[in-house]
Design a protein around this motif. Structure first.
Motif, mmCIF file in Angstrom:
data_model
loop_
_atom_site.group_PDB
_atom_site.id
_atom_site.type_symbol
_atom_site.label_atom_id
_atom_site.label_comp_id
_atom_site.label_asym_id
_atom_site.label_seq_id
_atom_site.Cartn_x
_atom_site.Cartn_y
_atom_site.Cartn_z
ATOM 1 N N ASP A 112 22.709 87.060 65.059
ATOM 2 C CA ASP A 112 24.060 87.240 65.570
ATOM 3 C C ASP A 112 25.071 87.025 64.433
ATOM 4 N N PRO A 113 25.934 88.023 64.123
ATOM 5 C CA PRO A 113 26.880 87.880 63.013
ATOM 6 C C PRO A 113 27.811 86.678 63.148
ATOM 7 N N ARG B 112 25.827 83.644 62.415
ATOM 8 C CA ARG B 112 25.509 83.609 60.992
ATOM 9 C C ARG B 112 26.691 83.098 60.177
ATOM 10 N N ALA B 113 27.882 83.613 60.457
ATOM 11 C CA ALA B 113 29.070 83.164 59.728
ATOM 12 C C ALA B 113 29.303 81.671 59.923
ATOM 13 N N GLU B 114 29.104 81.199 61.141
ATOM 14 C CA GLU B 114 29.304 79.776 61.436
ATOM 15 C C GLU B 114 28.282 78.914 60.700
ATOM 16 N N LYS B 115 27.026 79.355 60.711
ATOM 17 C CA LYS B 115 25.968 78.572 60.071
ATOM 18 C C LYS B 115 26.105 78.560 58.551
ATOM 19 N N LEU B 116 26.453 79.709 57.960
ATOM 20 C CA LEU B 116 26.590 79.767 56.504
ATOM 21 C C LEU B 116 27.694 78.837 56.015
ATOM 22 N N THR C 101 35.888 91.569 62.841
ATOM 23 C CA THR C 101 34.996 92.642 63.287
ATOM 24 C C THR C 101 33.755 92.794 62.418
ATOM 25 N N GLY C 102 33.778 92.189 61.214
ATOM 26 C CA GLY C 102 32.672 92.396 60.286
ATOM 27 C C GLY C 102 32.700 93.764 59.652
ATOM 28 N N GLU C 103 33.791 94.482 59.852
ATOM 29 C CA GLU C 103 33.967 95.801 59.270
ATOM 30 C C GLU C 103 35.308 95.839 58.551
#
Length: 666
Positions: free
Chosen positions: A567-568, A571-575, A65-67
């Protein structure tokens, strides 16, 4: 109704309600941790203090959830394990500490969690051993045993076994034990007449501490010499045990109470007789000044001892204010890199050690006020050693930067950690009390002084003349007060935003470099002071020490690198695919090879699984490159990473002109 952020009131510590059964209620604890962690997630000011906060934020950012609600609750114990109770978040960063209505005391919440964990699970052999400092010291300093213990601690093969079986890291330099313990060999002099001052009792009792008694007795002997030189009658505490700080950090609060019951009666007697009680280990002093009074708020004996307890340099400064301290110094010290440990900063006594050492003629004190990352036993453990060294890296660099003759810290363990982090150096590691004793010229001073010169002939020149300080365009005196800044904030912000347009380079669609200079960093510091309502001198200096290293010094560029994917999930995938990208950013002056960035010198911001979305870069340029730029050479920039390539063949003229202003013409 809005909730205020921050306060002009001093932080207030509440008593630790550790005897209340609800203190150990796991459901109640988890609810409070989730409340506090959620506030921390929304704030994130403490991200650069230790590894507890980055771990919390990584868990949240990597969750579904990013939270906080997306984090496995068992993983939150990883945050607890990374907190070593330095108290810096409470004292210097958090705007929501009591009396704020959100009532955030992160260290004492972590203490509660450690206590719950200890009550439910106990502790392993290693942790019980490391926290039993008195017992371990008594056993290790038996004359027949001490040589064997020290030899084993310095034997690589044995250390590897200790690493694999006990979890004590093979590379951590451990303190040696001594058969010549302090207490049996100490010679306090109580023959002088008592001269009470307006601020200080005129007689002193020494609480030796486990460390000074079993590891570095010379510190205690130096303190006695200083007191004798100043004709202050001194004695030892009749009987003492461990202060209890190692057990507190373990969460074994019942053991803390047992040690309190052993120590307080002897200390109370001295307090009632009008003695100032001095402890030369900051953690021990803090234990009696703060932690025990909060654990036993209704115990009058504990409160009386707290009122009589002094840090040695706190006492000496007050003695000087009473015009009762001798300043007849015989030996200059040259260049001293001095570190203020966290547990001394938490006592809120100010920079008393520095203030005394600055009285010594021909002596330059370069003060570093930042956590070294060791703690008492935390940095010894195999699972925390790497983080300990990483946290300490900025301190190591700052301590070594002035090419000092001595490195020193009131915390002897922190000093050893810093010495290990610096590596090869001409500097000698000596405690501030030893330095002061040397400056007075009392017993042993000449040999100590000459040894420093003998080890490096250039040290003599350093001692005979003070060294020049490197300066930056941003100084304490150049900052506006909160009131003055509030009046000009709107106009200043507009000026900085316009300036930043000439400091920004986009590398492809998702990476931006923002080149910092004195103006952008001045804005950052003024905004930090404004938003957090920081007005205390020590906190202002801390912000300056944090941000001024980001200002270029005439032969480099320094930049903040932003990796931006709206898009979170993307972003997580790219990082995850961009690990190491910060090392692949380059600048190029035509006719010269590309210069790749030196990234994240203060703190590593990636792991094997992902990189951070923010990095801090430094580009070091040669004199020839700078000359070429001043003659009109083309400036280009780019990224050469397997998962991200971008090139700007010709940096815009206004950006190039702005960046050229950062460089000294040679």
């Amino acid at each position: 109704m809005t909730t205020r952020e921050g306060s002009l009131e001093a932080p207030k510590r509440h008593p630790i309600d550790w005897k209340n059964p609800d203190f150990y209620n796991e459901t109640s604890l988890n609810q409070e941790m989730e409340r506090v962690f959620d506030i921390c997630h929304g704030c994130r000011r403490c991200v650069n203090l230790c590894t507890a906060f980055p771990r919390l934020f990584d868990l949240i950012d990597d969750s579904a959830t990013g939270e906080l609600d997306g984090v496995n609750k068992q993983q939150l114990w990883e945050v607890v394990d990374r907190c070593y109770l330095c108290d810096m978040c409470f004292m210097t960063k958090c705007p929501y500490v009591p009396p704020h209505e959100w009532n955030i005391d992160f260290p004492h919440l972590m203490l509660r969690a450690k206590a719950v964990k200890y009550k439910n699970q106990g502790a392993g052999f290693r942790d019980e051993l490391l926290s039993s400092t008195d017992l371990m010291g008594k056993l290790a300093t038996i004359p027949v045993v001490v040589q064997t213990v020290n030899a084993m601690n310095n034997t690589p093969a044995v250390r590897k076994i200790m690493d694999s079986t006990l979890g004590i890291h093979a590379e951590r330099k451990l303190p040696e034990f001594t058969a010549d313990k302090f207490r049996p060999n100490a010679k306090p002099n109580d023959s002088f007449p008592v001269k009470d001052g307006a601020r200080t009792p005129g007689k002193v009792a020494i609480y030796a501490t486990c460390y000074i008694n079993y590891n570095e007795p010379g510190i205690g002997h130096d303190l006695l010499k200083i007191l004798e030189h100043n004709e202050i009658p001194a004695r030892l505490v009749e009987k003492e045990a461990c202060c209890g700080m190692p057990k507190l950090e373990l969460g074994d609060l019942e053991a803390v109470e047992k040690l309190k019951n052993e120590n307080i009666p002897h200390l109370l007697k001295l307090a009632q007789e009008g003695y100032a009680i001095l402890s030369a280990v900051p953690s021990c002093t803090l234990m009696y000044k703060q932690e025990l009074p909060l654990m036993f708020p209704d115990d009058a004996a504990v409160q009386a001892v707290a009122a009589a307890m002094f840090d040695p340099f706190e006492y000496l400064v007050l003695r000087n204010q009473d015009n009762l301290l001798k300043t007849d110094f015989q030996q200059p010290l040259g260049n001293v890199a001095y570190h203020i440990p966290c547990h001394q900063r938490v006592q809120n006594v100010g920079k008393k050690t520095r203030d005394i050492l600055q009285l010594i003629p021909d002596t330059t004190i370069n003060t570093v006020e930042r956590c070294s990352g060791h703690d008492g036993t935390w940095g010894v453990k195999s699972e925390h050693f790497a983080d300990s060294m990483k946290i300490g890296r900025p301190v190591f660099k700052q301590m070594a930067a002035s090419n000092p003759d001595y490195i020193s810290s009131d915390c002897a363990i922190a000093a050893r950690h810093i010495e290990q982090g610096i590596g090869e150096s001409k500097a000698r590691k000596l405690h501030p009390l030893t330095l002061l004793r040397m400056a007075y010229g009392t017993d042993g001073a000449n040999s100590d002084h000459n040894a420093a010169i003998a080890s490096d002939p250039s040290a003599g020149a350093a001692i005979s003349s003070s060294k020049k300080h490197m300066t930056t365009p941003l100084t304490r005196d150049s900052l506006l007060t909160l009131e003055a800044y509030a009046k000009t904030r709107k106009e200043f912000r507009a000026q900085v935003m316009a300036h930043k347009k000439t400091r920004k380079v986009s590398l492809g669609e998702n990476v931006t470099l923002i080149f910092e200079d004195a103006l952008t960093i001045r804005y950052q510091v003024q905004e930090m002071l404004h938003v957090e309502r920081i007005f205390q001198e020590e906190e202002i200096v801390h912000e300056l020490e944090t941000y001024t290293p980001l200002i270029p010094d005439g032969h480099n560029w320094k930049a903040t690198m932003m990796i931006e994917y709206p898009d979170p999930a993307v972003r997580a995938e790219k990082l995850a695919t961009l690990v190491g990208v910060e090392d692949k950013v380059w600048v190029k002056i035509s006719g010269h090879p590309p210069v790749f960035a030196i990234a994240d010198e203060d703190l590593e911001r990636e792991n094997s699984e992902k990189t951070s979305s923010v990095h801090f870069l430094r580009f070091e340029l040669t004199a020839e490159m700078i000359q070429a730029l001043h003659r009109g050479a083309v400036l280009s920039m780019g990224i050469d990473h397997p998962s991200y390539q971008a090139t700007v063949d010709l940096v815009a003229a206004d950006v190039r002109a702005s960046l050229l202003n950062d460089l000294t013409s040679v």
